[in-house]
Design a protein around this motif. Structure first.
Motif, PDB file in Angstrom:
ATOM      1  N   PHE A   5      -5.821   5.790  -3.340  1.00  0.00           N
ATOM      2  CA  PHE A   5      -5.093   5.433  -4.404  1.00  0.00           C
ATOM      3  C   PHE A   5      -6.003   5.439  -5.653  1.00  0.00           C
ATOM      4  CE2 PHE A   5      -2.949   3.280  -1.018  1.00  0.00           C
ATOM      5  CZ  PHE A   5      -1.675   3.691  -1.194  1.00  0.00           C
ATOM      6  N   ASP A   6      -5.296   6.011  -6.808  1.00  0.00           N
ATOM      7  CA  ASP A   6      -5.998   5.933  -8.228  1.00  0.00           C
ATOM      8  C   ASP A   6      -5.870   4.297  -8.622  1.00  0.00           C
ATOM      9  OD1 ASP A   6      -6.438   8.779  -8.392  1.00  0.00           O
ATOM     10  OD2 ASP A   6      -4.426   9.134  -8.325  1.00  0.00           O
ATOM     11  N   CYS A   7      -4.965   3.946  -8.530  1.00  0.00           N
ATOM     12  CA  CYS A   7      -4.896   2.424  -9.195  1.00  0.00           C
ATOM     13  C   CYS A   7      -4.188   1.621  -8.094  1.00  0.00           C
ATOM     14  CB  CYS A   7      -3.957   2.821 -10.243  1.00  0.00           C
ATOM     15  SG  CYS A   7      -3.732   0.871 -11.072  1.00  0.00           S
ATOM     16  N   ILE A   8      -4.683   0.115  -7.765  1.00  0.00           N
ATOM     17  CA  ILE A   8      -3.851  -0.726  -7.024  1.00  0.00           C
ATOM     18  C   ILE A   8      -3.553  -1.931  -8.207  1.00  0.00           C
ATOM     19  CG2 ILE A   8      -4.203  -2.403  -5.225  1.00  0.00           C
ATOM     20  CD1 ILE A   8      -5.783  -0.318  -3.799  1.00  0.00           C
ATOM     21  N   LEU A   9      -2.533  -2.334  -8.157  1.00  0.00           N
ATOM     22  CA  LEU A   9      -1.886  -3.223  -8.878  1.00  0.00           C
ATOM     23  C   LEU A   9      -1.287  -4.469  -7.991  1.00  0.00           C
ATOM     24  CD1 LEU A   9       0.354  -1.497 -11.516  1.00  0.00           C
ATOM     25  CD2 LEU A   9      -1.814  -2.161 -11.844  1.00  0.00           C
ATOM     26  N   THR A  62       3.645   3.487  -3.983  1.00  0.00           N
ATOM     27  CA  THR A  62       3.513   3.103  -2.759  1.00  0.00           C
ATOM     28  C   THR A  62       3.594   1.708  -2.847  1.00  0.00           C
ATOM     29  OG1 THR A  62       2.173   4.900  -1.687  1.00  0.00           O
ATOM     30  CG2 THR A  62       2.516   2.642  -0.407  1.00  0.00           C
ATOM     31  N   MET A  63       4.562   0.881  -2.247  1.00  0.00           N
ATOM     32  CA  MET A  63       4.741  -0.835  -2.597  1.00  0.00           C
ATOM     33  C   MET A  63       4.326  -1.419  -1.070  1.00  0.00           C
ATOM     34  SD  MET A  63       7.447  -0.977  -5.081  1.00  0.00           S
ATOM     35  CE  MET A  63       8.899   0.058  -4.778  1.00  0.00           C
ATOM     36  N   ALA A  64       3.760  -2.626  -1.329  1.00  0.00           N
ATOM     37  CA  ALA A  64       3.522  -3.623  -0.186  1.00  0.00           C
ATOM     38  C   ALA A  64       4.043  -4.906  -0.566  1.00  0.00           C
ATOM     39  CB  ALA A  64       2.022  -3.505   0.249  1.00  0.00           C
ATOM     40  N   ASN A  65       4.383  -5.790   0.277  1.00  0.00           N
ATOM     41  CA  ASN A  65       4.955  -7.006  -0.210  1.00  0.00           C
ATOM     42  C   ASN A  65       3.866  -8.084   0.362  1.00  0.00           C
ATOM     43  OD1 ASN A  65       5.201  -7.079   2.812  1.00  0.00           O
ATOM     44  ND2 ASN A  65       7.338  -7.808   2.888  1.00  0.00           N
ATOM     45  N   ASP A  66       2.810  -7.849   0.804  1.00  0.00           N
ATOM     46  CA  ASP A  66       1.601  -8.775   0.892  1.00  0.00           C
ATOM     47  C   ASP A  66       0.366  -8.329   1.130  1.00  0.00           C
ATOM     48  OD1 ASP A  66       1.076  -8.562   3.776  1.00  0.00           O
ATOM     49  OD2 ASP A  66       2.538  -9.890   4.182  1.00  0.00           O
ATOM     50  N   GLY A  67      -0.662  -8.779   0.793  1.00  0.00           N
ATOM     51  CA  GLY A  67      -1.929  -8.376   1.212  1.00  0.00           C
ATOM     52  C   GLY A  67      -2.382  -7.522   2.341  1.00  0.00           C
ATOM     53  N   THR A  85      -1.612   8.441  -8.008  1.00  0.00           N
ATOM     54  CA  THR A  85      -1.435   7.617  -6.763  1.00  0.00           C
ATOM     55  C   THR A  85      -1.517   5.959  -6.980  1.00  0.00           C
ATOM     56  OG1 THR A  85      -3.465   7.781  -5.610  1.00  0.00           O
ATOM     57  CG2 THR A  85      -1.521   9.189  -4.950  1.00  0.00           C
ATOM     58  N   ILE A  86      -0.401   5.266  -7.033  1.00  0.00           N
ATOM     59  CA  ILE A  86      -0.487   3.742  -7.403  1.00  0.00           C
ATOM     60  C   ILE A  86       0.004   2.871  -6.191  1.00  0.00           C
ATOM     61  CG2 ILE A  86       0.282   2.045  -8.817  1.00  0.00           C
ATOM     62  CD1 ILE A  86       0.631   4.409 -10.935  1.00  0.00           C
ATOM     63  N   LEU A  87      -0.683   1.729  -5.838  1.00  0.00           N
ATOM     64  CA  LEU A  87      -0.203   1.005  -4.783  1.00  0.00           C
ATOM     65  C   LEU A  87       0.213  -0.396  -5.673  1.00  0.00           C
ATOM     66  CD1 LEU A  87       0.226  -0.154  -1.927  1.00  0.00           C
ATOM     67  CD2 LEU A  87      -2.316  -0.447  -2.068  1.00  0.00           C
ATOM     68  N   ILE A  88       1.421  -0.597  -5.556  1.00  0.00           N
ATOM     69  CA  ILE A  88       1.818  -1.766  -5.952  1.00  0.00           C
ATOM     70  C   ILE A  88       1.890  -3.137  -4.969  1.00  0.00           C
ATOM     71  CG2 ILE A  88       3.758  -3.227  -7.166  1.00  0.00           C
ATOM     72  CD1 ILE A  88       4.453  -0.570  -8.648  1.00  0.00           C
ATOM     73  N   VAL A  89       1.215  -4.131  -5.052  1.00  0.00           N
ATOM     74  CA  VAL A  89       1.330  -5.305  -4.008  1.00  0.00           C
ATOM     75  C   VAL A  89       1.594  -6.323  -4.777  1.00  0.00           C
ATOM     76  CG1 VAL A  89       0.196  -6.584  -2.091  1.00  0.00           C
ATOM     77  CG2 VAL A  89      -0.807  -4.200  -3.052  1.00  0.00           C
ATOM     78  N   ASP A  90       3.048  -7.056  -4.116  1.00  0.00           N
ATOM     79  CA  ASP A  90       3.613  -8.280  -4.828  1.00  0.00           C
ATOM     80  C   ASP A  90       4.366  -8.821  -3.823  1.00  0.00           C
ATOM     81  OD1 ASP A  90       4.828 -10.111  -6.254  1.00  0.00           O
ATOM     82  OD2 ASP A  90       4.209  -9.448  -8.174  1.00  0.00           O
ATOM     83  N   ASP A  91       4.602  -9.999  -3.666  1.00  0.00           N
ATOM     84  CA  ASP A  91       5.419 -10.817  -2.741  1.00  0.00           C
ATOM     85  C   ASP A  91       6.790 -10.655  -3.235  1.00  0.00           C
ATOM     86  OD1 ASP A  91       4.783 -12.613  -4.578  1.00  0.00           O
ATOM     87  OD2 ASP A  91       4.418 -14.246  -2.862  1.00  0.00           O
TER      88      ASP A  91
END
Length: 70
Positions: free
Chosen positions: A59-63, A35-40, A4-10
């Motif tokens: 999550f195994d990894c958060i980028l 899973t993706m998020a557009n801000d912190g 599971t990976i969370l990608i966080v970038d605006d």
């Protein structure tokens, strides 16, 4: 078991590029769940909600982008 990976970038383009790179990587024998998020703030709420639902390690990894508005 899928990672599971969370990608966080605006930047939507950056999020999609990372998603494409990760999902096409042959190092993952099983496609990771992304899973993706557009801000912190959104990312914190995603992690908090998962933990509140009983998952102590959602999550195994958060980028995460280092420079974002929120």
């Amino acid at each position: 078991m899928a990672k599971t990976i969370l990608i966080v970038d605006d930047s939507l383009m950056n999020r999609k590029m990372l998603q494409k790179l990760i999902t096409s990587d042959p190092a993952f024998p099983v496609a990771p769940v992304i899973t993706m998020a557009n801000d912190g703030d959104v990312a914190v709420n995603i992690v908090k909600d998962a933990m509140d639902a009983g998952d102590p390690h959602p999550f195994d990894c958060i980028l995460m982008d280092f420079v974002m508005v929120n």
